[in-house]
Design a protein around this motif. Sequence first.
Motif, PDB file in Angstrom:
ATOM      1  N   TYR A  45       0.818  -1.215   0.000  1.00 55.29           N
ATOM      2  CA  TYR A  45       0.000   0.000   0.000  1.00 55.29           C
ATOM      3  C   TYR A  45       0.850   1.261   0.000  1.00 55.29           C
ATOM      4  O   TYR A  45       0.412   2.301  -0.508  1.00 55.29           O
ATOM      5  N   TYR A 130      -8.471  -1.217   6.403  1.00 54.27           N
ATOM      6  CA  TYR A 130      -7.849   0.102   6.572  1.00 54.27           C
ATOM      7  C   TYR A 130      -6.523   0.085   7.324  1.00 54.27           C
ATOM      8  O   TYR A 130      -5.740   1.026   7.197  1.00 54.27           O
ATOM      9  N   LEU A 134      -3.285   2.620   6.437  1.00 50.69           N
ATOM     10  CA  LEU A 134      -2.989   3.641   7.437  1.00 50.69           C
ATOM     11  C   LEU A 134      -1.556   3.519   7.951  1.00 50.69           C
ATOM     12  O   LEU A 134      -0.862   4.516   8.124  1.00 50.69           O
ATOM     13  N   SER A 149      -8.707   2.895  12.275  1.00 53.34           N
ATOM     14  CA  SER A 149      -9.136   2.072  11.143  1.00 53.34           C
ATOM     15  C   SER A 149     -10.636   1.823  11.208  1.00 53.34           C
ATOM     16  O   SER A 149     -11.341   1.925  10.199  1.00 53.34           O
ATOM     17  N   ILE A 152     -12.579   5.370  10.777  1.00 55.83           N
ATOM     18  CA  ILE A 152     -12.549   5.847   9.390  1.00 55.83           C
ATOM     19  C   ILE A 152     -13.416   4.946   8.509  1.00 55.83           C
ATOM     20  O   ILE A 152     -14.167   5.422   7.659  1.00 55.83           O
ATOM     21  N   GLY A 153     -13.296   3.635   8.731  1.00 45.79           N
ATOM     22  CA  GLY A 153     -14.067   2.687   7.929  1.00 45.79           C
ATOM     23  C   GLY A 153     -15.564   2.840   8.082  1.00 45.79           C
ATOM     24  O   GLY A 153     -16.314   2.690   7.116  1.00 45.79           O
ATOM     25  N   CYS A 159     -16.958   4.124   0.768  1.00 48.53           N
ATOM     26  CA  CYS A 159     -15.599   3.753   0.363  1.00 48.53           C
ATOM     27  C   CYS A 159     -15.249   2.359   0.888  1.00 48.53           C
ATOM     28  O   CYS A 159     -14.631   1.557   0.182  1.00 48.53           O
ATOM     29  N   THR A 160     -15.665   2.073   2.105  1.00 49.55           N
ATOM     30  CA  THR A 160     -15.403   0.759   2.709  1.00 49.55           C
ATOM     31  C   THR A 160     -16.080  -0.351   1.924  1.00 49.55           C
ATOM     32  O   THR A 160     -15.483  -1.398   1.647  1.00 49.55           O
ATOM     33  N   THR A 163     -14.262  -0.831  -1.405  1.00 47.00           N
ATOM     34  CA  THR A 163     -12.972  -1.497  -1.200  1.00 47.00           C
ATOM     35  C   THR A 163     -13.167  -2.981  -0.934  1.00 47.00           C
ATOM     36  O   THR A 163     -12.447  -3.827  -1.484  1.00 47.00           O
ATOM     37  N   SER A 193      -7.921  -0.119  -4.841  1.00 47.59           N
ATOM     38  CA  SER A 193      -8.390   0.413  -3.558  1.00 47.59           C
ATOM     39  C   SER A 193      -7.707   1.727  -3.205  1.00 47.59           C
ATOM     40  O   SER A 193      -8.312   2.607  -2.590  1.00 47.59           O
ATOM     41  N   LEU A 197      -8.861   5.040  -1.357  1.00 47.04           N
ATOM     42  CA  LEU A 197      -8.373   5.293  -0.004  1.00 47.04           C
ATOM     43  C   LEU A 197      -7.487   6.526   0.105  1.00 47.04           C
ATOM     44  O   LEU A 197      -7.400   7.126   1.179  1.00 47.04           O
ATOM     45  N   ILE A 201      -7.626   8.916   3.309  1.00 44.33           N
ATOM     46  CA  ILE A 201      -6.491   9.022   4.236  1.00 44.33           C
ATOM     47  C   ILE A 201      -5.945  10.443   4.255  1.00 44.33           C
ATOM     48  O   ILE A 201      -5.589  10.976   5.308  1.00 44.33           O
TER      49      ILE A 201
END
Length: 219
Positions: A45, A130, A134, A149, A152-153, A159-160, A163, A193, A197, A201
Amino acid sequence: MKIFSYDSPISQILLKLAWSCYLNFLWLICSLPVFTIGAATTALYSVTLKIAAEKESGLTSQFFRSFRENFRQATFLWLILLAVGGFLAGDGYILYHLFYTSQGAAAIFWTIISALVIAASVAYVIILLYIFPLTASVSNSSLAMLKNSFLIGTHYLFCTILTAGIHFMMFYITVSVFTPAAIFGEGLCALASSYLLYGVIRACSFDPNERQENDEIIK
C-alpha cells in the motif's frame, strides 16, 4: 495523441496492470513466511498509494524501504488480527453447528450470540481493510491505528463497501471465472483500492497547521 503513446489512457492502464502484477509478485514473496503478511501488505500500500497520488518513484526500492521501516508495527498488528480472525472463525464454526442442532430457548440464545459474532466480524473486516494503508501512510501507536481504522471505515462507509467489493470480485473471478487472474491478485486490489483510499487518508491526515504546497502524508 497516438493510442499507444506513453501518455494515452490505454498505455497508462496497461502500465498500471503491469505494475500491479509485479507488486503482487513482491507481495507474495514477502508474505511466504505468513507472519510477514502485515509488513508485506503495508509495503504494497505504500507503493500503490504513491501511484494513486502520481508520486511513484522506484517501485522495488519503495516497497522494500517501507517493508523495513514498518516491519515491527505491521507485524505486531498482523499477528493480533490473525489471532482475532482465528478466534472469530472458530466461534463461527461452533455456532453454526450449535444453531442447527438446538431448539427452543437454546436456539434463540445461539441466534443472539451469532448476531454478536457477525457484528464483530464486520468490525474486524473494516479494520482489516484500513489498518495497513494507514500504517503505510501515517505514524501512530498500534492502538490508535486499530481504533482509527474502525472509525474511518465506519465514517466513510461507501468507500469501505467499494474497497471490500474490489477484494471480493478479485477473489470471485480468480476462483470461479478465470484462475490466471491470480497473477494480479492483491497487487491489483491494493492499486484499485488506493484510488479510493488516498483521498480518505489524506482528508483524515490533514493538519490545518501545516499548509504546504505539496503536502506529503505518505512515507
